[in-house]
Write a protein that holds these residues in place. Structure first.
Motif, PDB file in Angstrom:
ATOM      1  N   MET A  34      51.175  55.124  45.841  1.00  0.00           N
ATOM      2  CA  MET A  34      50.698  53.845  45.313  1.00  0.00           C
ATOM      3  C   MET A  34      49.727  53.213  46.285  1.00  0.00           C
ATOM      4  O   MET A  34      49.694  53.551  47.481  1.00  0.00           O
ATOM      5  N   SER A  35      48.952  52.287  45.772  1.00  0.00           N
ATOM      6  CA  SER A  35      47.950  51.622  46.603  1.00  0.00           C
ATOM      7  C   SER A  35      47.866  50.142  46.276  1.00  0.00           C
ATOM      8  O   SER A  35      48.244  49.707  45.185  1.00  0.00           O
ATOM      9  N   TRP A  36      47.365  49.396  47.232  1.00  0.00           N
ATOM     10  CA  TRP A  36      46.949  48.009  47.026  1.00  0.00           C
ATOM     11  C   TRP A  36      45.412  47.976  47.063  1.00  0.00           C
ATOM     12  O   TRP A  36      44.799  48.649  47.887  1.00  0.00           O
ATOM     13  N   TYR A  37      44.868  47.163  46.186  1.00  0.00           N
ATOM     14  CA  TYR A  37      43.434  46.938  46.113  1.00  0.00           C
ATOM     15  C   TYR A  37      43.187  45.424  46.161  1.00  0.00           C
ATOM     16  O   TYR A  37      44.091  44.640  45.939  1.00  0.00           O
ATOM     17  N   ARG A  38      41.939  45.054  46.405  1.00  0.00           N
ATOM     18  CA  ARG A  38      41.581  43.648  46.295  1.00  0.00           C
ATOM     19  C   ARG A  38      40.148  43.518  45.790  1.00  0.00           C
ATOM     20  O   ARG A  38      39.332  44.418  45.974  1.00  0.00           O
ATOM     21  N   GLN A  39      39.897  42.381  45.160  1.00  0.00           N
ATOM     22  CA  GLN A  39      38.555  42.098  44.662  1.00  0.00           C
ATOM     23  C   GLN A  39      38.207  40.663  44.997  1.00  0.00           C
ATOM     24  O   GLN A  39      38.850  39.731  44.502  1.00  0.00           O
ATOM     25  N   ALA A  40      37.218  40.514  45.851  1.00  0.00           N
ATOM     26  CA  ALA A  40      36.741  39.196  46.232  1.00  0.00           C
ATOM     27  C   ALA A  40      35.684  38.735  45.227  1.00  0.00           C
ATOM     28  O   ALA A  40      35.064  39.568  44.547  1.00  0.00           O
TER      29      ALA A  40
END
Length: 117
Positions: A34-40
């Motif tokens: 699994m992964s964490w992502y982010r979007q600014a």
């Protein structure tokens, strides 16, 4: 069907900490990395961290290395992201999903993190 529900975001001062959670359902969570992502705002979604199915292997983006820790509880079907020493540039909506290339088509609503004084 696959459901990913992120929570734990909020407003925090620079240098502060937050712990994000991702409740997963609809698939065999314990068998998938699994992964964490982010979007600014105004930017593309980026990969933050990855964890193997057992939790024995983790990887981080250079921008968060030594500040963020990804972990998981397979008994609870939950993914975590401990974020310490937060910076204003960490401000983004954070999402969980499988790693790039094998991500589920359906994304959760994300959880907003705002780092500001």
């Amino acid at each position: 069907q696959v459901q990913l529900v992120e929570s734990g975001g909020g407003l925090v001062q620079p240098g502060g900490s937050l712990r994000l959670s991702c409740a997963a359902s609809g698939f065999t969570f314990s068998t998938y990395a699994m992964s964490w992502y982010r979007q600014a705002p105004g930017k593309e979604r980026e990969l933050v961290a990855r964890i193997s199915s057992t939790g024995g292997s983790t990887n981080y983006a250079d921008s968060v290395k030594d500040r963020f820790t990804i972990s998981r509880d397979n008994a609870k079907n939950t993914l975590y992201l401990q974020m310490n020493r937060l910076k204003p540039q960490d401000t983004a909506v954070y999402y969980c999903n499988r790693p790039p290339g094998v991500s589920f088509a359906s994304w959760g609503q994300g959880t907003q993190v705002i780092v500001s004084s």
